[in-house]
Design a protein around this motif. Structure first.
Motif, PDB file in Angstrom:
ATOM      1  N   GLY A 181      -9.739  -1.221  -0.482  1.00 46.81           N
ATOM      2  CA  GLY A 181      -8.923  -1.986  -1.421  1.00 46.81           C
ATOM      3  C   GLY A 181      -8.079  -1.156  -2.377  1.00 46.81           C
ATOM      4  N   ALA A 182      -7.934   0.140  -2.100  1.00 47.80           N
ATOM      5  CA  ALA A 182      -7.099   0.972  -2.970  1.00 47.80           C
ATOM      6  C   ALA A 182      -5.650   0.500  -2.915  1.00 47.80           C
ATOM      7  N   ASP A 183      -4.891   0.830  -3.973  1.00 46.77           N
ATOM      8  CA  ASP A 183      -3.475   0.488  -4.008  1.00 46.77           C
ATOM      9  C   ASP A 183      -2.616   1.545  -3.342  1.00 46.77           C
ATOM     10  N   GLY A 184      -3.200   2.675  -3.043  1.00 48.86           N
ATOM     11  CA  GLY A 184      -2.437   3.723  -2.395  1.00 48.86           C
ATOM     12  C   GLY A 184      -3.277   4.965  -2.223  1.00 48.86           C
ATOM     13  N   ILE A 185      -2.726   5.933  -1.518  1.00 43.56           N
ATOM     14  CA  ILE A 185      -3.390   7.229  -1.414  1.00 43.56           C
ATOM     15  C   ILE A 185      -2.415   8.326  -1.809  1.00 43.56           C
ATOM     16  N   MET A 186      -2.994   9.449  -2.188  1.00 39.55           N
ATOM     17  CA  MET A 186      -2.221  10.667  -2.425  1.00 39.55           C
ATOM     18  C   MET A 186      -2.811  11.696  -1.467  1.00 39.55           C
ATOM     19  N   VAL A 187      -1.956  12.264  -0.606  1.00 35.87           N
ATOM     20  CA  VAL A 187      -2.486  13.103   0.453  1.00 35.87           C
ATOM     21  C   VAL A 187      -1.632  14.357   0.602  1.00 35.87           C
ATOM     22  N   GLU A 188      -2.284  15.457   0.965  1.00 38.26           N
ATOM     23  CA  GLU A 188      -1.552  16.713   1.076  1.00 38.26           C
ATOM     24  C   GLU A 188      -1.113  16.983   2.514  1.00 38.26           C
ATOM     25  N   PHE A 204       0.867  -1.166   0.000  1.00 39.60           N
ATOM     26  CA  PHE A 204       0.000   0.000   0.000  1.00 39.60           C
ATOM     27  C   PHE A 204       0.908   1.221   0.000  1.00 39.60           C
ATOM     28  N   VAL A 205       0.693   2.106  -0.961  1.00 40.87           N
ATOM     29  CA  VAL A 205       1.649   3.178  -1.241  1.00 40.87           C
ATOM     30  C   VAL A 205       1.084   4.535  -0.832  1.00 40.87           C
ATOM     31  N   VAL A 206       1.917   5.339  -0.190  1.00 36.07           N
ATOM     32  CA  VAL A 206       1.509   6.676   0.231  1.00 36.07           C
ATOM     33  C   VAL A 206       2.297   7.735  -0.533  1.00 36.07           C
ATOM     34  N   MET A 207       1.581   8.559  -1.297  1.00 35.21           N
ATOM     35  CA  MET A 207       2.170   9.703  -1.992  1.00 35.21           C
ATOM     36  C   MET A 207       1.786  10.936  -1.198  1.00 35.21           C
ATOM     37  N   PRO A 261      -2.340  -1.014  10.426  1.00 33.66           N
ATOM     38  CA  PRO A 261      -3.104  -2.224  10.769  1.00 33.66           C
ATOM     39  C   PRO A 261      -4.285  -2.471   9.824  1.00 33.66           C
ATOM     40  N   ILE A 262      -4.860  -1.413   9.268  1.00 32.64           N
ATOM     41  CA  ILE A 262      -5.958  -1.630   8.324  1.00 32.64           C
ATOM     42  C   ILE A 262      -5.422  -2.256   7.045  1.00 32.64           C
ATOM     43  N   ALA A 263      -4.276  -1.759   6.577  1.00 31.37           N
ATOM     44  CA  ALA A 263      -3.659  -2.345   5.384  1.00 31.37           C
ATOM     45  C   ALA A 263      -3.433  -3.840   5.606  1.00 31.37           C
ATOM     46  N   GLU A 264      -2.927  -4.163   6.792  1.00 33.95           N
ATOM     47  CA  GLU A 264      -2.674  -5.586   7.054  1.00 33.95           C
ATOM     48  C   GLU A 264      -3.974  -6.388   7.112  1.00 33.95           C
ATOM     49  N   ALA A 265      -5.028  -5.757   7.647  1.00 35.64           N
ATOM     50  CA  ALA A 265      -6.317  -6.456   7.728  1.00 35.64           C
ATOM     51  C   ALA A 265      -6.867  -6.789   6.349  1.00 35.64           C
ATOM     52  N   VAL A 266      -6.491  -6.015   5.338  1.00 36.83           N
ATOM     53  CA  VAL A 266      -6.983  -6.316   3.989  1.00 36.83           C
ATOM     54  C   VAL A 266      -5.879  -6.921   3.111  1.00 36.83           C
ATOM     55  N   GLY A 267      -4.829  -7.452   3.764  1.00 38.70           N
ATOM     56  CA  GLY A 267      -3.839  -8.220   3.011  1.00 38.70           C
ATOM     57  C   GLY A 267      -2.772  -7.407   2.306  1.00 38.70           C
ATOM     58  N   ARG A 268      -2.512  -6.220   2.806  1.00 36.46           N
ATOM     59  CA  ARG A 268      -1.471  -5.383   2.199  1.00 36.46           C
ATOM     60  C   ARG A 268      -0.389  -5.101   3.229  1.00 36.46           C
ATOM     61  N   ARG A 269       0.780  -4.626   2.763  1.00 35.82           N
ATOM     62  CA  ARG A 269       1.736  -4.150   3.729  1.00 35.82           C
ATOM     63  C   ARG A 269       2.230  -2.769   3.306  1.00 35.82           C
ATOM     64  N   MET A 270       2.649  -1.996   4.296  1.00 39.73           N
ATOM     65  CA  MET A 270       3.179  -0.663   4.023  1.00 39.73           C
ATOM     66  C   MET A 270       4.679  -0.721   4.198  1.00 39.73           C
ATOM     67  N   LYS A 271       5.380  -0.641   3.080  1.00 41.88           N
ATOM     68  CA  LYS A 271       6.827  -0.820   3.041  1.00 41.88           C
ATOM     69  C   LYS A 271       7.548   0.382   3.650  1.00 41.88           C
ATOM     70  N   VAL A 272       8.683   0.076   4.263  1.00 37.40           N
ATOM     71  CA  VAL A 272       9.537   1.155   4.762  1.00 37.40           C
ATOM     72  C   VAL A 272      10.567   1.487   3.697  1.00 37.40           C
ATOM     73  N   VAL A 273      10.549   2.710   3.202  1.00 38.97           N
ATOM     74  CA  VAL A 273      11.510   3.109   2.158  1.00 38.97           C
ATOM     75  C   VAL A 273      12.146   4.447   2.495  1.00 38.97           C
ATOM     76  N   GLY A 274      13.051   4.875   1.620  1.00 41.36           N
ATOM     77  CA  GLY A 274      13.610   6.224   1.668  1.00 41.36           C
ATOM     78  C   GLY A 274      14.455   6.478   2.906  1.00 41.36           C
ATOM     79  N   ASP A 275      14.530   7.728   3.251  1.00 35.87           N
ATOM     80  CA  ASP A 275      15.404   8.187   4.335  1.00 35.87           C
ATOM     81  C   ASP A 275      14.667   8.077   5.655  1.00 35.87           C
ATOM     82  N   ARG A 276      14.995   7.078   6.472  1.00 32.35           N
ATOM     83  CA  ARG A 276      14.320   6.933   7.747  1.00 32.35           C
ATOM     84  C   ARG A 276      15.194   7.389   8.901  1.00 32.35           C
ATOM     85  N   SER A 277      16.400   7.885   8.567  1.00 30.11           N
ATOM     86  CA  SER A 277      17.265   8.382   9.639  1.00 30.11           C
ATOM     87  C   SER A 277      16.672   9.650  10.224  1.00 30.11           C
ATOM     88  N   ASP A 278      16.952   9.921  11.439  1.00 26.83           N
ATOM     89  CA  ASP A 278      16.341  11.101  12.065  1.00 26.83           C
ATOM     90  C   ASP A 278      17.346  12.236  12.201  1.00 26.83           C
TER      91      ASP A 278
END
Lengths: 344, 344, 344, 344
Positions: free
Chosen positions: A290-297, A94-97, A327-344
């Motif tokens: 069941g969306a493949d992702g969201i685009m949010v401002e 599940f992808v977040v833009m 947890p909702i993504a997981e409930a519908v069989g999706r996962r939210m991947k960890v990508v990009g710069d996660r350093s703080d």
């Protein structure tokens, strides 16, 4: 008509089929997808193509009865997965833009980009060319905005999605963007669809605010019949009589599109509801639908935004949303991947 | 105007306030809610009620500026929880109302009721009086249908919800039903709203397919200003230009209503989308959007149903839906209670 | 199914046909129109009625495929002409129904009625029972309002049209009104349609503001299948996304209805546009579009009106409108009759 | 902001004002209209332009509060009259633009053009570039179609109006057309609006089927703020829930636009209703509603048309329509001029 070429057909075979069709007055449109090469033929509904079926390399000729062909599940049953950098859209993830409506300043954009990356977002959004209802509104920074977005990608490692508003600007935007967005107002701007269709770059096609789902799929057909297979659809609210939200989010579009098309579906709750108070609930609903992702401002200071401030999440609200979707993504069989710069 | 009575005010105090208001030409409407007694006064926007404010038992007079008063969060900030049997609607529990569109035969209804109970549903739905667009369509079994529903309640222990379509039928339906439903076509049938408002029974008020959320709240105001505080609202799809679904489910109505009103919100995905293929996705989206419950159609043999077959889940699909909603409910801080007859 | 009786069939023949149908489980609905007697039969689409066809007095049995039967041109090709006093609606005359939205006081109403009569209006409109979106708005004078309207009829000689909002009020309203109006909100209030359908009095049925033309015709079918043939339809604007007018006047409904139904069509431009600046243009357009009449609001002092002031014509504007419609009516083959009290 | 220049200001004055504004970061847009020269300034709502007001040649600075400026009656109270050949649009004449939806063949177009001219039509319509919902539909003859239209103009003496669908095609279409049409789907294609706005040629801007009247006026503002003052607006139906007509003709748009804007308004009943049976009634209604003209489709053999056949009038129906509109035009103070080739 759809002419399906054999997997082992040669380019010479393909050329001959195309030439034969052209000689008979058709406009063949070859399309090279994950499942092979097909040729869409306009205006051939009643014609006899028996001789074409006998040419070397031709596997079969399918008389497609539905109004849309290449975008249809009848034509390709497996879902299309679009790869952008190391993000997969249309598969298990599940992808977040996320990002601001408009790129306003270098500082505003980089600050937001860093926060999106740190919070687990996957793709950066931002507008450099803004189609505005009034000629007197802020119209975006243009190429300067694209350069700032490229810098943000460089720093965070996240791909960028941005809108292109005219055929002549396609080469410029294609040079910077990882995903080219066609906005709601331009969904039926066919000159633009053709210009973007000729690119070999992922496209996010937004539904017009008073366009039917069928018209959205036909607009995607313009992109695909011009050779671009990396098409994603975006539900962003339709115009109805209800005025307590900016538009009415037609979330049913998600299962409706998934039933009839193999293309990924993204939901943009921000533009749909227009008030920050309702964005997170609708984002969560999109995951469950069941969306493949969201685009949010999201914006560092929504109240200061040059456009769409009232519907932009501030950073704490964005972090909350990210956590609540998992947890909702997981409930519908999706996962939210960890990508990009996660350093703080 | 809303006149809020003190908690310790006596009935004599109340009578005196009402009498005083009537003498001044107003139509006071007392309402006895969980948080105390208030009196709504029509057409008093510009009037000076200083003398009334001084009467014994009056706590304060609130000039309510919003168009709706009793249904508003301004008036009651805590959510209304409606109790039906041992089911709580509007609190922590996520509630499932299920059953066929219409009661067709004793056997059809009891079979369905047992299955709903066994699968974990909380309330039985079913239509005995059916408002139909054509005078030549099946109009329901009438009182016989109500008797069958009562028998199903007896056997399963689940409360029943059913529609009432005319003021004259209110006493009859009230005798059988645990929740009286006002259907979408009757949302602005004011004679019916007043008759049901005078009952002391939970009401499920469905949004008209042509009605704004504000109009829905004003219709609820009719119920509450006639003294009925146990009002639940139901989003069931609005009419738009899109035709791939029967109506367009306006799921944003859930957060919009929750922001402005204290009344529980139920979502009916079956009538909204009209095709069984999309019902479960929209039911799950409703959970994620923060609804207090759903109302969904299920039928032993959807293809044989006398009304709304195409949108009814068969039993296996209903079981799947129940299971898939539970983790989403938990992800948004709700639980799905186990009630009724769970023996096999 | 429609069973058409012979012109020379006896009442005994009719009774036998009805009895036979009832014995077979049908609900026959006889209807006595200008062109003869027919019997509508519900739910008999697939049944074999050969034996009924052979009964004495039966002319033919028509399997009506369209969703509506009695209202259809297929069933009666000649236009229905409704007679109210010496006014004919649906024939050559173009009819003007005018008056205030609500009866407010005796003086206000009589003043308006006299002016309507003097200016050449044909029928007096006025609301005694007002369905209002908010329970706190002015709801009309009730029977007192009806008495005032009757007095105005007495004085001017013009028939009166007024709304009925609940089944229980039908006998009361029928005692006063020459035409009973069913308002937009109640177009699908089937209990009300049945109660009014059982009267033998002209009815003006207003289109719901989000009802399709087909649904309007089906609502008229409820009236006709209960025996009332004097039905007039009224287009009064539909709800759309456009907000510069109160509703969107769907003037195309006039030719659409005239093509499929024999019932007269009235246009109410006042409720449709909601602003007095646009009323006269739309009234003239209604004449040109082929409507059988208009219903228009006029008030002695629009700015003081208790309801719908912004859309009410003052008296000079009403006179101007009357004069400007006459040549257009003649251009489309209609005439505007001079009736009532024309003395000054 | 609108900066109004004095009538006697020089070009040097104008240059200085523009330069000053540009130095302050604004984007001034000079516009030379019938009533003088004005400069629209974007994004200057809150700025202090006192120094600019003092420059030579500046008459006054108007803080335009309405969202649209140049198109507004506040800015120019007299109606704009657009001259095309010897046809005046927006004045006393009622203008008829007619022809087939698409130019299909030389013979088809010339036959139609001759008939339009002979029947008293004033302007020839026809599509050479057709925006189509599906990529597989007939997309028009392109420049060949324009050449055929030019030949028809040559022969009949009637000006021609045709659509332009992309910015890059503007110079080509401008070379042939007397009026450039921007179609409904492109109403918010801002790149196209700007390109056409830079031409000095009459434009017919069609309302998007999903667009409010305010958005239509703002799109016209794009044209005018780019310097094109010869703008005509066209109502052609909006998308609603009603399906008995292709779209819903919003005829109220005529008085609404005339109240707020000085630009001429044309009505296209053919695209709005989509069925030939309703076109003539709606054309007559448009005359009565105060439109400045209509655009209507006529074809030698509607059943053989490559696009929009069902809504095209055949020649006898077009002649009937022309004759029936004349007395209505006169009734509302207009005349229908005799132009072009009237020889038989």
């Amino acid at each position: 008509m759809i002419i399906v070429m054999k997997q082992k057909a040669t380019l010479a075979d393909l050329s001959r089929v195309i030439r034969t069709l052209e000689e008979r007055g058709f406009h063949p449109r070859p399309s090279h997808g994950a499942t092979g090469t097909v040729i869409g033929v306009m205006d051939a509904a009643g014609d006899d193509l028996t001789d074409v079926a006998l040419l070397p390399g031709v596997d079969q000729i399918t008389p497609v009865s539905s109004k849309f062909k290449l975008v249809s599940r009848d034509f390709q049953s497996a879902p299309t997965v679009v790869n952008v950098g190391d993000v997969e859209i249309g598969g298990d993830e599940f992808v977040v833009m996320a990002g601001p409506c408009a790129v306003e300043t270098r500082d505003q954009y980089l600050t937001t980009a860093r926060h999106v990356a740190k919070s687990g977002g996957h793709i950066l959004r931002g507008g450099a060319f803004k189609p505005r209802t009034s000629p007197y509104s802020f119209q975006g920074l243009g190429e300067e905005g694209l350069q700032i977005m490229a810098e943000a990608r460089q720093e965070t490692g996240l791909p960028i999605v941005t809108e292109v508003v005219s055929p002549s600007a396609v080469p410029l935007v294609a040079r910077y963007a990882d995903i080219m967005q066609i906005g709601a107002r331009n969904m039926q701007n066919y000159a633009l669809l053709e210009a973007v269709g000729e690119q070999r770059k992922p496209v996010l096609l937004k539904r017009g605010l008073m366009s039917t789902i069928e018209e959205l799929l036909l607009a995607a057909e313009y992109l695909m019949s011009n050779g671009n297979n990396q098409v994603m659809l975006c539900e962003r609210g339709i115009r109805t009589f209800e005025r307590s939200t900016r538009n009415t989010l037609d979330l049913s579009a998600v299962p409706v599109i998934r039933e009839s098309s193999h293309l990924p579906v993204i939901v943009d709750p921000s533009h749909a509801v227009g008030h920050v108070a309702y964005v997170a609930d609708m984002a969560r609903a999109a995951v469950a639908a069941g969306a493949d992702g969201i685009m949010v401002e999201t914006h560092p200071q929504p109240s200061m935004a040059l456009s769409d401030g009232p519907q932009s999440l501030d950073f704490p609200a964005f972090v909350d949303l990210m956590e609540s979707m998992r947890p909702i993504a997981e409930a519908v069989g999706r996962r939210m991947k960890v990508v990009g710069d996660r350093s703080d």
